[in-house]
Design a protein around this motif. Structure first.
Motif, PDB file in Angstrom:
ATOM      1  N   TRP A  35      -8.825  13.048 -13.165  1.00 21.49           N
ATOM      2  CA  TRP A  35      -7.813  12.633 -12.199  1.00 21.49           C
ATOM      3  C   TRP A  35      -8.329  12.821 -10.776  1.00 21.49           C
ATOM      4  O   TRP A  35      -8.148  11.957  -9.909  1.00 21.49           O
ATOM      5  CB  TRP A  35      -6.522  13.421 -12.394  1.00 21.49           C
ATOM      6  CG  TRP A  35      -5.685  12.893 -13.498  1.00 21.49           C
ATOM      7  CD1 TRP A  35      -5.627  13.364 -14.781  1.00 21.49           C
ATOM      8  CD2 TRP A  35      -4.804  11.773 -13.445  1.00 21.49           C
ATOM      9  NE1 TRP A  35      -4.758  12.608 -15.511  1.00 21.49           N
ATOM     10  CE2 TRP A  35      -4.232  11.632 -14.726  1.00 21.49           C
ATOM     11  CE3 TRP A  35      -4.445  10.891 -12.443  1.00 21.49           C
ATOM     12  CZ2 TRP A  35      -3.321  10.639 -15.020  1.00 21.49           C
ATOM     13  CZ3 TRP A  35      -3.522   9.895 -12.735  1.00 21.49           C
ATOM     14  CH2 TRP A  35      -2.979   9.772 -14.015  1.00 21.49           C
ATOM     15  N   ILE A  36      -8.971  13.954 -10.526  1.00 25.72           N
ATOM     16  CA  ILE A  36      -9.485  14.229  -9.180  1.00 25.72           C
ATOM     17  C   ILE A  36     -10.604  13.253  -8.830  1.00 25.72           C
ATOM     18  O   ILE A  36     -10.670  12.733  -7.711  1.00 25.72           O
ATOM     19  CB  ILE A  36      -9.933  15.697  -9.075  1.00 25.72           C
ATOM     20  CG1 ILE A  36      -8.711  16.599  -9.172  1.00 25.72           C
ATOM     21  CG2 ILE A  36     -10.698  15.947  -7.779  1.00 25.72           C
ATOM     22  CD1 ILE A  36      -9.015  18.073  -9.270  1.00 25.72           C
ATOM     23  N   ALA A  37     -11.483  12.974  -9.807  1.00 18.60           N
ATOM     24  CA  ALA A  37     -12.564  12.010  -9.561  1.00 18.60           C
ATOM     25  C   ALA A  37     -11.995  10.624  -9.253  1.00 18.60           C
ATOM     26  O   ALA A  37     -12.472   9.940  -8.331  1.00 18.60           O
ATOM     27  CB  ALA A  37     -13.496  11.954 -10.764  1.00 18.60           C
ATOM     28  N   ALA A  38     -10.984  10.204  -9.995  1.00 15.62           N
ATOM     29  CA  ALA A  38     -10.369   8.896  -9.737  1.00 15.62           C
ATOM     30  C   ALA A  38      -9.736   8.863  -8.349  1.00 15.62           C
ATOM     31  O   ALA A  38      -9.839   7.860  -7.629  1.00 15.62           O
ATOM     32  CB  ALA A  38      -9.319   8.597 -10.811  1.00 15.62           C
ATOM     33  N   GLY A  42     -10.860   6.537  -5.329  1.00 12.78           N
ATOM     34  CA  GLY A  42      -9.853   5.704  -4.683  1.00 12.78           C
ATOM     35  C   GLY A  42      -9.896   5.845  -3.178  1.00 12.78           C
ATOM     36  O   GLY A  42      -9.792   4.859  -2.454  1.00 12.78           O
ATOM     37  N   PHE A  43     -10.065   7.073  -2.685  1.00 11.13           N
ATOM     38  CA  PHE A  43     -10.176   7.280  -1.234  1.00 11.13           C
ATOM     39  C   PHE A  43     -11.440   6.633  -0.681  1.00 11.13           C
ATOM     40  O   PHE A  43     -11.435   6.080   0.417  1.00 11.13           O
ATOM     41  CB  PHE A  43     -10.177   8.774  -0.887  1.00 11.13           C
ATOM     42  CG  PHE A  43      -8.801   9.351  -0.741  1.00 11.13           C
ATOM     43  CD1 PHE A  43      -7.954   8.936   0.271  1.00 11.13           C
ATOM     44  CD2 PHE A  43      -8.348  10.329  -1.614  1.00 11.13           C
ATOM     45  CE1 PHE A  43      -6.689   9.472   0.412  1.00 11.13           C
ATOM     46  CE2 PHE A  43      -7.089  10.875  -1.480  1.00 11.13           C
ATOM     47  CZ  PHE A  43      -6.252  10.446  -0.467  1.00 11.13           C
ATOM     48  N   VAL A  49      -5.287   3.491  -2.425  1.00 13.11           N
ATOM     49  CA  VAL A  49      -5.322   3.798  -3.866  1.00 13.11           C
ATOM     50  C   VAL A  49      -5.463   5.301  -4.060  1.00 13.11           C
ATOM     51  O   VAL A  49      -4.785   5.916  -4.892  1.00 13.11           O
ATOM     52  CB  VAL A  49      -6.471   3.031  -4.560  1.00 13.11           C
ATOM     53  CG1 VAL A  49      -6.636   3.480  -6.000  1.00 13.11           C
ATOM     54  CG2 VAL A  49      -6.217   1.536  -4.491  1.00 13.11           C
ATOM     55  N   GLY A  50      -6.363   5.915  -3.292  1.00 18.44           N
ATOM     56  CA  GLY A  50      -6.524   7.364  -3.379  1.00 18.44           C
ATOM     57  C   GLY A  50      -5.263   8.095  -2.993  1.00 18.44           C
ATOM     58  O   GLY A  50      -4.873   9.075  -3.639  1.00 18.44           O
ATOM     59  N   LEU A  51      -4.595   7.618  -1.960  1.00 20.85           N
ATOM     60  CA  LEU A  51      -3.342   8.229  -1.524  1.00 20.85           C
ATOM     61  C   LEU A  51      -2.260   8.069  -2.589  1.00 20.85           C
ATOM     62  O   LEU A  51      -1.499   9.001  -2.858  1.00 20.85           O
ATOM     63  CB  LEU A  51      -2.904   7.613  -0.203  1.00 20.85           C
ATOM     64  CG  LEU A  51      -1.765   8.305   0.528  1.00 20.85           C
ATOM     65  CD1 LEU A  51      -2.156   9.719   0.907  1.00 20.85           C
ATOM     66  CD2 LEU A  51      -1.393   7.519   1.769  1.00 20.85           C
ATOM     67  N   ALA A  52      -2.213   6.895  -3.210  1.00 17.26           N
ATOM     68  CA  ALA A  52      -1.232   6.660  -4.271  1.00 17.26           C
ATOM     69  C   ALA A  52      -1.502   7.572  -5.462  1.00 17.26           C
ATOM     70  O   ALA A  52      -0.568   8.138  -6.054  1.00 17.26           O
ATOM     71  CB  ALA A  52      -1.259   5.197  -4.702  1.00 17.26           C
ATOM     72  N   LEU A  53      -2.777   7.731  -5.826  1.00 12.36           N
ATOM     73  CA  LEU A  53      -3.109   8.636  -6.928  1.00 12.36           C
ATOM     74  C   LEU A  53      -2.755  10.081  -6.596  1.00 12.36           C
ATOM     75  O   LEU A  53      -2.241  10.817  -7.449  1.00 12.36           O
ATOM     76  CB  LEU A  53      -4.591   8.530  -7.280  1.00 12.36           C
ATOM     77  CG  LEU A  53      -4.964   7.387  -8.217  1.00 12.36           C
ATOM     78  CD1 LEU A  53      -6.476   7.245  -8.311  1.00 12.36           C
ATOM     79  CD2 LEU A  53      -4.374   7.616  -9.588  1.00 12.36           C
TER      80      LEU A  53
END
Length: 143
Positions: A35-38, A42-43, A49-53
């Protein structure tokens, strides 16, 4: 002329939901690190996308759990199967049932002890507050 998406608009949403559900379960199987890698990727590639995750991880409490949901489900299932499944050895099954019953009783008595302890602490704190308030009122009345 109507297209398939015009006549069946929900099929497009269900495939999108299916993609998100599959992605979520794939990441859950790999744990918090995935999850952290995704989120980091994303960032890097597109910051919304990173912010949404990140928002989703905080909202779904994935950020603060010690292990993933899939791991918790497996652990609960294994514990349930180990507790309820007979081994075929009557003496051991009786011993296991007796031990589990005894442990449940000990847990219940310990929880009631903790509850009494909390109540006693709350009562002593309330009594101290009331004594302090009465002393303050006596001082104000004397002045």
């Amino acid at each position: 002329m109507t297209t398939m998406t015009d006549t069946y608009p929900s099929s497009r949403n269900s495939s999108r939901d299916n993609f998100f559900t599959r992605s979520e379960s794939w990441l859950d199987e790999r744990g918090k690190g995935a999850w952290i890698a995704a989120m980091v990727l994303g960032f890097i590639f597109f910051w919304p996308v990173g912010l949404a995750l990140l928002a989703y991880m905080i909202w779904s409490k994935r950020m603060f759990n010690s292990s993933s949901h899939a791991c918790n489900r497996r652990r609960k299932m294994h514990r349930h199967m180990a507790m309820g499944r007979p081994t075929g050895n009557a003496a051991f099954d009786a011993y296991k049932a007796d031990t589990l019953r005894r442990l449940e009783e000990e847990q219940d008595s310990f929880e009631s002890f903790l509850e009494r302890l909390r109540e006693a602490k709350d009562k002593s704190e309330f009594d101290a507050f009331m004594d302090e308030r009465a002393a303050r009122n006596d001082d104000e009345a004397a002045a």
